[in-house]
Scaffold this active site. Structure first.
Site, PDB file in Angstrom:
ATOM      1  N   CYS A  94      14.564   0.661   9.884  1.00  0.00           N
ATOM      2  CA  CYS A  94      15.645   1.642   9.764  1.00  0.00           C
ATOM      3  C   CYS A  94      16.480   1.336   8.519  1.00  0.00           C
ATOM      4  O   CYS A  94      16.683   0.177   8.173  1.00  0.00           O
ATOM      5  CB  CYS A  94      16.566   1.560  10.964  1.00  0.00           C
ATOM      6  SG  CYS A  94      15.722   1.802  12.518  1.00  0.00           S
ATOM      7  N   ARG A 136      11.315   1.311   2.697  1.00  0.00           N
ATOM      8  CA  ARG A 136      11.472   0.394   3.819  1.00  0.00           C
ATOM      9  C   ARG A 136      10.667   0.850   5.038  1.00  0.00           C
ATOM     10  O   ARG A 136      10.440   0.069   5.955  1.00  0.00           O
ATOM     11  CB  ARG A 136      12.965   0.282   4.185  1.00  0.00           C
ATOM     12  CG  ARG A 136      13.786  -0.457   3.135  1.00  0.00           C
ATOM     13  CD  ARG A 136      15.264  -0.215   3.301  1.00  0.00           C
ATOM     14  NE  ARG A 136      15.766  -0.604   4.589  1.00  0.00           N
ATOM     15  CZ  ARG A 136      16.289  -1.795   4.887  1.00  0.00           C
ATOM     16  NH1 ARG A 136      16.377  -2.722   3.963  1.00  0.00           N
ATOM     17  NH2 ARG A 136      16.727  -2.053   6.094  1.00  0.00           N
ATOM     18  N   TRP A 141      12.961   3.856  12.217  1.00  0.00           N
ATOM     19  CA  TRP A 141      11.634   3.294  12.444  1.00  0.00           C
ATOM     20  C   TRP A 141      11.622   2.948  13.919  1.00  0.00           C
ATOM     21  O   TRP A 141      12.293   2.016  14.353  1.00  0.00           O
ATOM     22  CB  TRP A 141      11.449   2.060  11.564  1.00  0.00           C
ATOM     23  CG  TRP A 141      10.078   1.493  11.534  1.00  0.00           C
ATOM     24  CD1 TRP A 141       8.999   1.973  10.846  1.00  0.00           C
ATOM     25  CD2 TRP A 141       9.632   0.298  12.191  1.00  0.00           C
ATOM     26  NE1 TRP A 141       7.915   1.149  11.046  1.00  0.00           N
ATOM     27  CE2 TRP A 141       8.266   0.117  11.864  1.00  0.00           C
ATOM     28  CE3 TRP A 141      10.237  -0.635  13.031  1.00  0.00           C
ATOM     29  CZ2 TRP A 141       7.514  -0.946  12.340  1.00  0.00           C
ATOM     30  CZ3 TRP A 141       9.488  -1.694  13.495  1.00  0.00           C
ATOM     31  CH2 TRP A 141       8.141  -1.848  13.162  1.00  0.00           C
ATOM     32  N   ASN A 156      20.709  -0.055  12.898  1.00  0.00           N
ATOM     33  CA  ASN A 156      19.466  -0.761  12.575  1.00  0.00           C
ATOM     34  C   ASN A 156      19.455  -2.042  13.410  1.00  0.00           C
ATOM     35  O   ASN A 156      20.467  -2.748  13.449  1.00  0.00           O
ATOM     36  CB  ASN A 156      19.451  -1.090  11.073  1.00  0.00           C
ATOM     37  CG  ASN A 156      18.282  -1.961  10.670  1.00  0.00           C
ATOM     38  OD1 ASN A 156      17.265  -2.006  11.359  1.00  0.00           O
ATOM     39  ND2 ASN A 156      18.431  -2.654   9.558  1.00  0.00           N
ATOM     40  N   GLY A 157      18.358  -2.330  14.086  1.00  0.00           N
ATOM     41  CA  GLY A 157      18.276  -3.551  14.898  1.00  0.00           C
ATOM     42  C   GLY A 157      17.932  -3.191  16.336  1.00  0.00           C
ATOM     43  O   GLY A 157      17.426  -2.103  16.610  1.00  0.00           O
ATOM     44  N   GLU A 197      -5.825 -12.264   2.340  1.00  0.00           N
ATOM     45  CA  GLU A 197      -4.877 -11.359   1.692  1.00  0.00           C
ATOM     46  C   GLU A 197      -5.581 -10.054   1.292  1.00  0.00           C
ATOM     47  O   GLU A 197      -5.034  -8.961   1.462  1.00  0.00           O
ATOM     48  CB  GLU A 197      -4.259 -12.054   0.472  1.00  0.00           C
ATOM     49  CG  GLU A 197      -3.373 -11.193  -0.409  1.00  0.00           C
ATOM     50  CD  GLU A 197      -2.210 -10.515   0.322  1.00  0.00           C
ATOM     51  OE1 GLU A 197      -1.913 -10.886   1.465  1.00  0.00           O
ATOM     52  OE2 GLU A 197      -1.631  -9.581  -0.253  1.00  0.00           O
ATOM     53  N   LYS A 221      -4.664  -6.223   2.544  1.00  0.00           N
ATOM     54  CA  LYS A 221      -4.420  -5.065   1.666  1.00  0.00           C
ATOM     55  C   LYS A 221      -5.280  -3.891   2.087  1.00  0.00           C
ATOM     56  O   LYS A 221      -4.831  -2.758   2.166  1.00  0.00           O
ATOM     57  CB  LYS A 221      -4.747  -5.382   0.198  1.00  0.00           C
ATOM     58  CG  LYS A 221      -3.838  -6.285  -0.564  1.00  0.00           C
ATOM     59  CD  LYS A 221      -2.426  -5.835  -0.739  1.00  0.00           C
ATOM     60  CE  LYS A 221      -1.582  -6.100   0.451  1.00  0.00           C
ATOM     61  NZ  LYS A 221      -0.834  -7.267   0.629  1.00  0.00           N
ATOM     62  N   GLU A 269      -4.229  -2.413   5.511  1.00  0.00           N
ATOM     63  CA  GLU A 269      -2.882  -1.857   5.464  1.00  0.00           C
ATOM     64  C   GLU A 269      -2.824  -0.482   4.804  1.00  0.00           C
ATOM     65  O   GLU A 269      -2.163   0.426   5.295  1.00  0.00           O
ATOM     66  CB  GLU A 269      -2.039  -2.844   4.640  1.00  0.00           C
ATOM     67  CG  GLU A 269      -0.586  -2.744   4.778  1.00  0.00           C
ATOM     68  CD  GLU A 269       0.105  -3.862   3.996  1.00  0.00           C
ATOM     69  OE1 GLU A 269      -0.529  -4.512   3.133  1.00  0.00           O
ATOM     70  OE2 GLU A 269       1.294  -4.060   4.242  1.00  0.00           O
ATOM     71  N   HIS A 276     -21.645 -18.839  12.467  1.00  0.00           N
ATOM     72  CA  HIS A 276     -21.071 -19.196  13.769  1.00  0.00           C
ATOM     73  C   HIS A 276     -20.604 -17.960  14.529  1.00  0.00           C
ATOM     74  O   HIS A 276     -19.871 -18.078  15.500  1.00  0.00           O
ATOM     75  CB  HIS A 276     -19.906 -20.178  13.581  1.00  0.00           C
ATOM     76  CG  HIS A 276     -20.338 -21.475  12.966  1.00  0.00           C
ATOM     77  ND1 HIS A 276     -21.127 -22.389  13.631  1.00  0.00           N
ATOM     78  CD2 HIS A 276     -20.122 -21.990  11.731  1.00  0.00           C
ATOM     79  CE1 HIS A 276     -21.366 -23.429  12.836  1.00  0.00           C
ATOM     80  NE2 HIS A 276     -20.775 -23.201  11.676  1.00  0.00           N
ATOM     81  N   LYS A 304       8.507  -1.923   5.053  1.00  0.00           N
ATOM     82  CA  LYS A 304       8.506  -2.920   3.986  1.00  0.00           C
ATOM     83  C   LYS A 304       9.210  -4.190   4.436  1.00  0.00           C
ATOM     84  O   LYS A 304       8.746  -5.289   4.198  1.00  0.00           O
ATOM     85  CB  LYS A 304       9.212  -2.328   2.756  1.00  0.00           C
ATOM     86  CG  LYS A 304       9.275  -3.268   1.566  1.00  0.00           C
ATOM     87  CD  LYS A 304       7.896  -3.510   0.996  1.00  0.00           C
ATOM     88  CE  LYS A 304       7.899  -4.423  -0.210  1.00  0.00           C
ATOM     89  NZ  LYS A 304       6.534  -4.927  -0.491  1.00  0.00           N
TER      90      LYS A 304
END
Ligand code: M6R
Length: 586
Positions: free
Chosen positions: A2, A27, A74, A100-101, A463, A467, A470, A486, A581
């Site tokens: 948010c 964000r 969000w 926010n939170g 990484e 990417k 995502e 394995h 973000k």
């Protein structure tokens, strides 16, 4: 996450709020709304979707009034709907809030307030703040007293801003960011400096457990008990205002392309800090490094660097897992926290646990005004400028660059670091996108991709897979080459693509053997290497560089591949679905 914005000043608030929300879009969010105060009443408009869409449907920026609040949500509590979007008015409509939170005790508060006759219209935890504040205001008829009672009764982590029916703004913060902007034409209050940087670079960093009251007579800040607090106005870097795409189609592409420069700027002018960190690390009995997502992958690379070159053992910890295995830390421990934003709730929690147990905190962070920096004994800045794309790209290579510098200091310069050479190599990789673009077309319709690397290249494979998943939404998995037989070999067939990170170094021959094993099962092989081989169906050439430095350059073509695959799949690389973000909630 948010984002919050508030404005009180001489100009119409709504257009300022909408522009501020647009600048904070990176964000992550799912819905948006604005409330303004005008002619003794508060009006709210909101909706589901992007700022531009909701604005054109609901004319957010046409609301009149010179005081207002805005929000991008969000979702955490309650699905994505217009009624769950913020601002939330209190049941009488005499005030409205944005938040926010997470309010941990919202269910109890809601039940209690409903019994007192306050009506709730959403499924959110945030609406409890609106009605609680209204209840306290109804009792006290004073904004300051109602804020003191409200923050006393709320449990959880929050930043909220309320607009009252007399045109006053009041805002409180507890473990969520909230920054006040002091402009010539008025005051701003936001989760992020980007929300108002185009209007002013003069800011006040409100501390945790403080609230602010802003009205036409000025601004007053108090602690949660209601005692006045003084703060200096500080200036923030105008560089933040650079958060525009320029000629690039997306922020992600811009940020990937900036890496030849950002790699050279990482940890600029921090010789003193790096020397101090080196001393701390040398004398630590227990050495840990933590982060989330990409920052954790950087921490995994550091483990290899420290053990191979500095002969020092460092234990990487996934930040969100630290709470489940306490007792790591004591007074002789050092925790290196790696974070682009410096606001990830999981990272901050790991740091708080370590601090409580006596550990010293060192941080590697991009936002030098962040909560992480405030909690650290020493911080080194990535200096890579604002990273807007949700997928971390330039911040990863900058984090690595700083970790390389520390490892190199620890071994007395044994690594022979040459960042100019790294920068030139990245330029070379970035100079022609055509091959990567044509491979991206092939990935468009596949459902699984694996990325394989050995030794220090395994964290880079992790990484790379982060990417890919995502921003392309393709299932992607990073694998250490030796683990293939394995288990994962069972998954290899002609529908699968495997990216092999295989520079010509001490891992080359073993990794090539893995590539042959995969090829024999029919999968398509994409080799990232400075040395060609017939086993690769597609070869992406990277320049030859000294062995230690390969991780800094081999990730670049995979960042580009993820970006172009997202374009092929028509997904938005800058704002992947469901992600934010800066993950400021646990
Ligand atoms: O701001 P931080 O570095 O603390 O963020 C940590 C992760 O949330 C972040 O790296 C995330 O995994 C990225 N979206 C990855 O591209």
């Amino acid at each position: 996450m948010c984002s919050i914005i508030g404005y009180l000043g001489a100009n119409q608030a709504a257009p300022i709020l909408v522009r501020g929300l647009k600048r904070m879009e990176y964000r992550g969010y799912d819905s948006v709304g604005v409330a303004t105060f005008s002619e003794n009443q508060i009006s709210v408009r909101k909706g589901v979707g992007k700022v531009a869409e909701v604005n054109s449907a609901a004319q957010l920026d046409a609301l009149s009034g010179t005081v207002g609040i805005g929000h991008t949500r969000w979702a955490t509590h309650g699905v994505v709907t217009e009624s769950n979007a913020h601002p939330h008015p209190s049941s009488s409509g005499e005030l409205a809030i944005v938040h926010n939170g997470i309010i941990d005790n919202y269910a109890d508060l809601k039940k209690d307030l409903q019994q007192k006759g306050y009506v709730f219209k959403s499924e959110t935890d945030s609406e409890a703040i609106a009605n609680l504040l209204q209840y306290n205001f109804d009792q006290t008829k004073e904004i300051k007293k109602s804020m003191v009672s409200t923050v006393d009764q709320l449990k959880g982590n929050y930043a909220f801003v309320a607009v009252f029916e007399d045109g006053t703004l009041a805002a409180a913060r507890l473990h969520e960011p909230l920054i006040i902007g002091v402009g010539k034409g008025g005051y701003f209050i936001s989760s992020d400096v980007l929300g108002f940087i185009e209007h002013t670079d003069e800011v006040i960093y409100q501390d945790n457990r403080e609230f602010v009251i802003i009205n036409s007579t000025g601004i007053q800040i108090f602690d949660f008990e209601g005692n006045p607090v003084q703060h200096q106005i500080t200036k923030v870097s105008k560089e933040l205002a650079d958060a525009y795409k320029g000629d690039y189609a997306h922020f992600t592409l811009k940020e990937i392309s900036e890496q030849p420069i950002t790699i050279l700027k990482a940890g600029d002018n921090t010789k003193l800090e790096l020397d101090l960190i080196t001393e701390f690390v040398k004398h630590a009995k227990n050495l840990y490094i933590t982060g989330s997502g990409t920052s954790y992958n950087a921490a995994l690379v550091a483990k290899h660097l420290f053990s191979k070159y500095a002969k020092i053992k460092i234990e990487p910890l996934i930040s969100s897992e630290v709470q489940y295995s306490p007792n790591y830390f004591d007074h002789q421990s050092i925790l290196i926290a790696v974070s682009q934003s410096g606001e990830s709730a999981d990272v901050l929690e790991a740091v708080d646990i370590a601090k409580k147990d006596g550990a010293k905190i060192v941080s590697i962070v991009n936002i030098m005004t962040s909560s992480l920096v405030q909690r650290s004994s020493i911080s080194v800045g990535l200096n890579c400028g604002p990273e807007i794309g949700v997928a971390a790209t330039k911040s990863f290579t900058s984090q690595l660059a700083i970790l390389y510098k520390i490892a190199d200091k620890l071994c007395g310069g044994c690594m022979g670091l040459d960042f100019n050479k790294v920068s030139e190599s990245i330029y070379k990789i970035l100079s022609d996108h055509s091959k990567i673009q044509s491979i991206a077309k092939k990935l468009k319709d596949i459902s699984d991709i694996y990325v394989l690397g050995r030794g220090i290249h395994f964290p880079v494979a992790l990484e790379a897979s982060l990417k890919l998943k995502e921003i392309t939404y393709i299932h992607a998995e990073g694998l250490p080459g030796g683990e293939l037989k394995h288990g994962p070999l069972a998954l290899m067939d002609s529908n699968v693509y495997v990216i092999i990170i295989n520079p010509n170094d001490s891992t080359y021959t073993d990794t090539l053997a893995s590539a042959h094993e995969i090829k024999a099962r029919g999968a398509k092989i994409l080799g990232i290497s400075d040395r060609p081989n017939e086993v690769y169906d597609y070869w992406i050439e990277i320049p030859t560089i000294s062995e230690a430095l390969f991780p800094l350059i081999e990730i670049i073509p995979i960042q580009l591949l993820a970006y172009y695959s997202a374009i092929e799949k028509d997904t938005d690389p800058d704002y992947p679905r469901n992600l934010a973000k800066s993950v400021t909630v646990k």
